[in-house]
Design a protein around this motif. Structure first.
Motif, PDB file in Angstrom:
ATOM      1  N   VAL A  26      45.765  36.852  43.301  1.00 19.72           N
ATOM      2  CA  VAL A  26      46.204  38.737  43.553  1.00 19.72           C
ATOM      3  C   VAL A  26      46.267  38.959  44.308  1.00 19.72           C
ATOM      4  CG1 VAL A  26      44.998  40.070  42.482  1.00 19.72           C
ATOM      5  CG2 VAL A  26      44.432  37.688  41.610  1.00 19.72           C
ATOM      6  N   ALA A  27      47.411  39.995  43.948  1.00 21.38           N
ATOM      7  CA  ALA A  27      48.264  40.453  44.990  1.00 21.38           C
ATOM      8  C   ALA A  27      47.473  41.188  45.598  1.00 21.38           C
ATOM      9  CB  ALA A  27      49.846  40.833  44.630  1.00 21.38           C
ATOM     10  N   ILE A  28      47.521  41.725  47.410  1.00 20.94           N
ATOM     11  CA  ILE A  28      47.056  43.010  47.401  1.00 20.94           C
ATOM     12  C   ILE A  28      47.872  43.748  48.611  1.00 20.94           C
ATOM     13  CG2 ILE A  28      44.591  42.498  47.344  1.00 20.94           C
ATOM     14  CD1 ILE A  28      45.024  41.621  50.508  1.00 20.94           C
ATOM     15  N   PHE A  88      49.761  38.907  50.266  1.00 18.81           N
ATOM     16  CA  PHE A  88      48.854  38.101  50.347  1.00 18.81           C
ATOM     17  C   PHE A  88      47.357  38.224  49.178  1.00 18.81           C
ATOM     18  CE2 PHE A  88      50.085  39.207  54.527  1.00 18.81           C
ATOM     19  CZ  PHE A  88      50.557  38.257  55.247  1.00 18.81           C
ATOM     20  N   CYS A  89      46.687  37.416  49.392  1.00 19.68           N
ATOM     21  CA  CYS A  89      46.021  37.530  48.439  1.00 19.68           C
ATOM     22  C   CYS A  89      45.060  37.152  48.235  1.00 19.68           C
ATOM     23  CB  CYS A  89      45.627  35.604  48.304  1.00 19.68           C
ATOM     24  SG  CYS A  89      47.435  34.462  47.603  1.00 19.68           S
ATOM     25  N   LYS A  90      44.558  38.470  47.318  1.00 19.50           N
ATOM     26  CA  LYS A  90      43.164  39.034  47.505  1.00 19.50           C
ATOM     27  C   LYS A  90      41.687  37.670  47.111  1.00 19.50           C
ATOM     28  CE  LYS A  90      40.483  41.986  43.561  1.00 19.50           C
ATOM     29  NZ  LYS A  90      41.125  43.131  42.698  1.00 19.50           N
ATOM     30  N   ASP A 115      42.618  42.338  37.133  1.00 19.36           N
ATOM     31  CA  ASP A 115      43.635  41.960  37.564  1.00 19.36           C
ATOM     32  C   ASP A 115      44.704  41.084  37.377  1.00 19.36           C
ATOM     33  OD1 ASP A 115      42.748  42.796  40.422  1.00 19.36           O
ATOM     34  OD2 ASP A 115      40.987  41.670  40.736  1.00 19.36           O
ATOM     35  N   PHE A 116      44.307  40.698  35.794  1.00 18.50           N
ATOM     36  CA  PHE A 116      44.804  40.420  34.943  1.00 18.50           C
ATOM     37  C   PHE A 116      45.759  40.627  34.219  1.00 18.50           C
ATOM     38  CE2 PHE A 116      42.983  37.128  37.453  1.00 18.50           C
ATOM     39  CZ  PHE A 116      43.608  35.954  38.010  1.00 18.50           C
ATOM     40  N   PHE A 117      45.674  42.042  33.973  1.00 11.22           N
ATOM     41  CA  PHE A 117      45.824  42.679  32.421  1.00 11.22           C
ATOM     42  C   PHE A 117      46.834  43.848  33.101  1.00 11.22           C
ATOM     43  CE2 PHE A 117      43.924  46.872  30.086  1.00 11.22           C
ATOM     44  CZ  PHE A 117      43.939  46.265  29.190  1.00 11.22           C
ATOM     45  N   GLY A 135      47.919  40.155  39.252  1.00  6.02           N
ATOM     46  CA  GLY A 135      47.832  38.769  38.840  1.00  6.02           C
ATOM     47  C   GLY A 135      49.152  37.876  38.849  1.00  6.02           C
ATOM     48  N   LEU A 136      50.077  38.707  38.713  1.00  4.73           N
ATOM     49  CA  LEU A 136      51.773  37.826  38.366  1.00  4.73           C
ATOM     50  C   LEU A 136      52.160  37.185  39.841  1.00  4.73           C
ATOM     51  CD1 LEU A 136      53.424  40.141  36.532  1.00  4.73           C
ATOM     52  CD2 LEU A 136      52.492  38.246  35.458  1.00  4.73           C
ATOM     53  N   ASN A 137      51.277  37.759  40.850  1.00  2.00           N
ATOM     54  CA  ASN A 137      51.572  37.559  42.069  1.00  2.00           C
ATOM     55  C   ASN A 137      51.328  35.896  42.405  1.00  2.00           C
ATOM     56  OD1 ASN A 137      52.403  37.431  45.389  1.00  2.00           O
ATOM     57  ND2 ASN A 137      50.580  37.197  45.515  1.00  2.00           N
ATOM     58  N   THR A 138      53.141  34.652  42.919  1.00  2.00           N
ATOM     59  CA  THR A 138      53.043  33.565  42.679  1.00  2.00           C
ATOM     60  C   THR A 138      53.625  33.031  41.840  1.00  2.00           C
ATOM     61  OG1 THR A 138      51.331  32.599  42.962  1.00  2.00           O
ATOM     62  CG2 THR A 138      51.769  33.310  44.848  1.00  2.00           C
ATOM     63  N   LEU A 139      52.799  33.284  40.532  1.00  2.00           N
ATOM     64  CA  LEU A 139      53.007  33.219  39.059  1.00  2.00           C
ATOM     65  C   LEU A 139      55.112  32.516  38.022  1.00  2.00           C
ATOM     66  CD1 LEU A 139      50.388  33.954  37.447  1.00  2.00           C
ATOM     67  CD2 LEU A 139      50.801  31.858  38.656  1.00  2.00           C
TER      68      LEU A 139
END
Length: 228
Positions: free
Chosen positions: A35-37, A51-53, A62-64, A92-96
């Motif tokens: 999850v992006a921060i 970076f990741c949360k 975070d995914f909504f 939540g899209l980070n790296t997906l």
């Protein structure tokens, strides 16, 4: 005797190299999620990855993302509106490697010729009738077009110029998936005639083989649009 480089230059150089290596395509996931921060800058270097949360404080929110059922405002010159859900709006899209968009069209509204430099786009029509197409690269500049009705699907390859035009007398709605968490968009007319600062009119006059007054007129139109 040669002086050694300052110690801080080594981590900065490594970070710059890492940013360069991942900038061409989205980073691949190495864990369930990341999850992006908003802390992806260091020493003035900006990376496309984030970076990741801490997974311990990640929540379902975070995914909504709510609201894609709400029509976009098409009261503009083009009669269209794009509501993009990318990593900046849905961490939540980070790296997906995916994102989503809703595209609304007034009757005869246009999503003008544009490209996504970092993503292929696949579109499905939810309501209405759209005339869509894309142009291949300069090897032959071949145009592929199709009229889409409700439920029809079309794909626009990564980086190619494409468009969607509502050919119906009623509103139209489409949903698009893109193969990047942040696909970017370059609207051709805006970039060429509305750049900041403006491109030298002599360049555009020769490129488009038109009178310089035409170029001056178009630059005024699109520079005005960019300031709104």
């Amino acid at each position: 005797m040669m002086r050694s480089a300052p110690k801080y230059l080594v981590p900065v150089a490594l970070l710059a190299l890492a940013c360069t290596l991942v900038s061409a395509y989205d980073p691949s996931p190495l864990q369930d999620f990341c999850v992006a921060i908003n802390s992806s800058t260091s020493a003035g270097i900006v990376c496309e990855w984030k970076f990741c949360k801490d997974p311990k404080v990640v929540t379902a929110n975070d995914f909504f993302f709510p609201g894609l059922q709400i029509p976009g405002n098409t009261a503009n010159r083009l009669g269209s509106n794009v509501t993009l859900v990318n990593v900046d709006k849905l961490p939540g899209l980070n790296t997906l490697g995916i994102s989503l968009a809703r595209i609304d069209f007034a009757p005869y509204g246009l999503n003008p010729p544009h490209t996504h430099p970092r993503g292929t786009e696949i579109i499905v029509v939810a309501e209405g009738t759209l005339y869509v197409g894309f142009v291949t690269s300069n090897t032959d500049n071949k145009l592929f077009t199709k009229v889409l009705n409700k439920g029809d699907v079309f794909v626009f390859p990564i980086g190619l110029i494409h468009f969607q035009f509502n050919v119906g007398k009623t509103n139209a709605v489409a949903f698009a998936g893109l193969s990047s968490q942040n696909p970017g968009v370059i609207t051709i007319a805006n970039a060429v005639f509305g750049s900041n600062p403006p491109i030298n009119p002599d360049v555009l006059t020769k490129a488009f083989q038109v009178d310089k007054n035409v170029v001056n007129y178009l630059q005024k139109q699109f520079c005005s649009d960019n300031r709104n």
